[in-house]
Scaffold this motif. Sequence first.
Motif, PDB file in Angstrom:
ATOM      1  N   MET A   1      36.041  62.216  47.967  1.00 27.24           N
ATOM      2  CA  MET A   1      36.206  61.469  49.212  1.00 27.24           C
ATOM      3  C   MET A   1      36.333  59.966  48.915  1.00 27.24           C
ATOM      4  N   ALA A   2      37.261  59.320  49.606  1.00 24.48           N
ATOM      5  CA  ALA A   2      37.472  57.889  49.327  1.00 24.48           C
ATOM      6  C   ALA A   2      36.236  57.080  49.721  1.00 24.48           C
ATOM      7  N   LEU A   3      35.945  56.062  48.937  1.00 22.73           N
ATOM      8  CA  LEU A   3      34.810  55.177  49.243  1.00 22.73           C
ATOM      9  C   LEU A   3      35.206  54.248  50.383  1.00 22.73           C
ATOM     10  N   LYS A   4      34.234  53.891  51.245  1.00 21.96           N
ATOM     11  CA  LYS A   4      34.595  52.936  52.294  1.00 21.96           C
ATOM     12  C   LYS A   4      34.572  51.499  51.758  1.00 21.96           C
ATOM     13  N   ASP A   5      33.910  51.300  50.624  1.00 17.56           N
ATOM     14  CA  ASP A   5      33.841  49.957  50.040  1.00 17.56           C
ATOM     15  C   ASP A   5      35.109  49.631  49.263  1.00 17.56           C
ATOM     16  N   LYS A   6      35.456  48.343  49.313  1.00 18.58           N
ATOM     17  CA  LYS A   6      36.595  47.885  48.500  1.00 18.58           C
ATOM     18  C   LYS A   6      36.067  47.473  47.132  1.00 18.58           C
ATOM     19  N   ILE A   7      36.838  47.830  46.109  1.00 15.41           N
ATOM     20  CA  ILE A   7      36.370  47.596  44.737  1.00 15.41           C
ATOM     21  C   ILE A   7      37.293  46.599  44.030  1.00 15.41           C
ATOM     22  N   GLY A   8      36.686  45.676  43.309  1.00 16.07           N
ATOM     23  CA  GLY A   8      37.444  44.720  42.505  1.00 16.07           C
ATOM     24  C   GLY A   8      37.026  44.827  41.053  1.00 16.07           C
ATOM     25  N   ILE A   9      37.999  44.878  40.156  1.00 16.66           N
ATOM     26  CA  ILE A   9      37.678  44.985  38.731  1.00 16.66           C
ATOM     27  C   ILE A   9      38.205  43.749  38.007  1.00 16.66           C
ATOM     28  N   ILE A  10      37.299  42.994  37.422  1.00 19.08           N
ATOM     29  CA  ILE A  10      37.679  41.776  36.695  1.00 19.08           C
ATOM     30  C   ILE A  10      37.691  42.098  35.205  1.00 19.08           C
ATOM     31  N   GLY A  11      38.871  42.021  34.608  1.00 23.32           N
ATOM     32  CA  GLY A  11      39.043  42.417  33.203  1.00 23.32           C
ATOM     33  C   GLY A  11      39.585  43.831  33.150  1.00 23.32           C
ATOM     34  N   THR A  12      40.835  43.954  32.685  1.00 25.42           N
ATOM     35  CA  THR A  12      41.464  45.285  32.675  1.00 25.42           C
ATOM     36  C   THR A  12      41.790  45.712  31.242  1.00 25.42           C
ATOM     37  N   GLY A  13      40.814  45.537  30.357  1.00 27.33           N
ATOM     38  CA  GLY A  13      40.961  46.038  28.985  1.00 27.33           C
ATOM     39  C   GLY A  13      40.690  47.534  28.966  1.00 27.33           C
ATOM     40  N   LYS A  14      40.114  48.015  27.878  1.00 26.57           N
ATOM     41  CA  LYS A  14      39.898  49.460  27.716  1.00 26.57           C
ATOM     42  C   LYS A  14      39.020  50.025  28.836  1.00 26.57           C
ATOM     43  N   MET A  15      37.882  49.367  29.084  1.00 23.63           N
ATOM     44  CA  MET A  15      36.943  49.881  30.087  1.00 23.63           C
ATOM     45  C   MET A  15      37.451  49.672  31.512  1.00 23.63           C
ATOM     46  N   GLY A  16      38.016  48.476  31.760  1.00 25.64           N
ATOM     47  CA  GLY A  16      38.557  48.199  33.098  1.00 25.64           C
ATOM     48  C   GLY A  16      39.632  49.218  33.443  1.00 25.64           C
ATOM     49  N   GLU A  17      40.521  49.502  32.492  1.00 25.38           N
ATOM     50  CA  GLU A  17      41.581  50.478  32.757  1.00 25.38           C
ATOM     51  C   GLU A  17      40.997  51.879  32.950  1.00 25.38           C
ATOM     52  N   ALA A  18      39.988  52.243  32.148  1.00 25.12           N
ATOM     53  CA  ALA A  18      39.371  53.569  32.298  1.00 25.12           C
ATOM     54  C   ALA A  18      38.830  53.727  33.722  1.00 25.12           C
ATOM     55  N   LEU A  19      38.198  52.657  34.242  1.00 26.83           N
ATOM     56  CA  LEU A  19      37.647  52.712  35.595  1.00 26.83           C
ATOM     57  C   LEU A  19      38.759  52.837  36.648  1.00 26.83           C
ATOM     58  N   SER A  21      41.736  54.057  36.255  1.00 34.65           N
ATOM     59  CA  SER A  21      42.311  55.394  36.131  1.00 34.65           C
ATOM     60  C   SER A  21      41.384  56.450  36.748  1.00 34.65           C
ATOM     61  N   GLY A  22      40.078  56.362  36.443  1.00 36.63           N
ATOM     62  CA  GLY A  22      39.111  57.333  36.962  1.00 36.63           C
ATOM     63  C   GLY A  22      39.004  57.280  38.471  1.00 36.63           C
ATOM     64  N   LEU A  23      38.979  56.063  39.028  1.00 29.79           N
ATOM     65  CA  LEU A  23      38.842  55.904  40.485  1.00 29.79           C
ATOM     66  C   LEU A  23      40.062  56.439  41.218  1.00 29.79           C
ATOM     67  N   ILE A  24      41.243  56.201  40.647  1.00 31.26           N
ATOM     68  CA  ILE A  24      42.468  56.669  41.308  1.00 31.26           C
ATOM     69  C   ILE A  24      42.600  58.189  41.178  1.00 31.26           C
ATOM     70  N   LYS A  25      42.352  58.701  39.976  1.00 28.18           N
ATOM     71  CA  LYS A  25      42.457  60.158  39.750  1.00 28.18           C
ATOM     72  C   LYS A  25      41.500  60.924  40.654  1.00 28.18           C
ATOM     73  N   SER A  26      40.276  60.404  40.806  1.00 30.52           N
ATOM     74  CA  SER A  26      39.285  61.113  41.618  1.00 30.52           C
ATOM     75  C   SER A  26      39.442  60.813  43.114  1.00 30.52           C
ATOM     76  N   LYS A  27      40.452  59.993  43.441  1.00 28.95           N
ATOM     77  CA  LYS A  27      40.772  59.621  44.829  1.00 28.95           C
ATOM     78  C   LYS A  27      39.629  58.869  45.525  1.00 28.95           C
ATOM     79  N   LEU A  28      38.763  58.256  44.736  1.00 25.80           N
ATOM     80  CA  LEU A  28      37.699  57.423  45.319  1.00 25.80           C
ATOM     81  C   LEU A  28      38.288  56.098  45.807  1.00 25.80           C
ATOM     82  N   ALA A  29      39.415  55.703  45.212  1.00 17.86           N
ATOM     83  CA  ALA A  29      40.047  54.438  45.599  1.00 17.86           C
ATOM     84  C   ALA A  29      41.560  54.583  45.489  1.00 17.86           C
ATOM     85  N   ASP A  30      42.273  53.691  46.212  1.00  9.74           N
ATOM     86  CA  ASP A  30      43.736  53.682  46.104  1.00  9.74           C
ATOM     87  C   ASP A  30      44.224  52.233  46.108  1.00  9.74           C
ATOM     88  N   GLU A  31      45.549  52.064  46.239  1.00  3.54           N
ATOM     89  CA  GLU A  31      46.106  50.701  46.135  1.00  3.54           C
ATOM     90  C   GLU A  31      45.592  49.773  47.239  1.00  3.54           C
TER      91      GLU A  31
END
Length: 271
Positions: A1-19, A21-31
Amino acid sequence: MALKDKIGIIGTGKMGEALISGLIKSKLADENSLKASDAVSQRREYISRKYGISCLLDNRQVIENSDIVILAIQPRDMKVVLEGIRETITLNHILISIAAGISTEYISKILQKNVPIIRGMPNNPCMIGEGMIALAPTHNVTKESMDVARGIFNSIGRTIVIDEMYFDAITGLSGSGPAYVYLVIEALADGGVKAGIPKDVAIELAAQTVLGSARMVLETHEHPAKLKDMVATPGGTTISGLMELEEGKIRAAFMRAVEKATQRAKELTRE
Ligand SMILES: NC(=O)c1ccc[n+]([C@@H]2O[C@H](COP(=O)([O-])OP(=O)(O)OC[C@H]3O[C@@H](n4cnc5c(N)ncnc54)[C@H](OP(=O)(O)O)[C@@H]3O)[C@@H](O)[C@H]2O)c1
């Protein structure tokens, strides 16, 4: 289920990208609910193109559009980034930092305000959604926010919530641990090669053996010693192998590895 909170990720290296990817794949967040920022223009272009989200240069713009802000930058960049967002971050945000060795106390000191902070310690298998992530909240993080944070990190692995006092030891165990296990897989595979198995087959045999054994521990909840005893039949092959490992003081070597890495984490935290 999508989260009602908006998420911001600062730094899109290995870990930022993993997050991301995980959030989009699990449909917790979108564009619409996920934004990111990075200092490097090629990285921003790559992330925007691959995941269809805005990846900006200005960290403050990400914060203004987010409820939960995740800092996935290197520890060395932390001070400058925190000073840059100090005016924009509010007490209504939840700030999550996954930078190794950076305490919540340090973050609060630089921000000069009591923003609710969650410190996280992920590990390398987060990149394929099989990570181990420890999370430690400051006293002003609500249970609801903690549940949301666990949901976010469950998209890239397994989470536990634990007091921050254990973080150096967690860094030494699950943070550094993947490297120890890669070494074990390599060594087991070399043993297979010595016994005549082709290298690629030996690596597959060793890696799946480690994966399956780990799942046995997690899924049966049996003590690892009991599972070991189940494999080692009287006078059989396994007990002969185990004796070699005991003679090589393998247990003490792993215990010391975790102890040394913990000590090093403590030193780096102080530096
Ligand atoms: N990877 C792991 O297995 C692991 C395990 C445990 C903990 N961690 C922690 O997770 C954090 C991220 O690690 P990582 O492996 O993902 O590192 P990384 O691949 O180096 O990613 C960090 C990213 O943040 C960017 N960045 C630097 N300064 C910035 C700024 N001012 N504003 C916005 N973005 C900025 C970096 O750009 P540049 O390339 O220009 O610096 C880079 O793209 C680290 O603090 C690390 O301690 C990682």
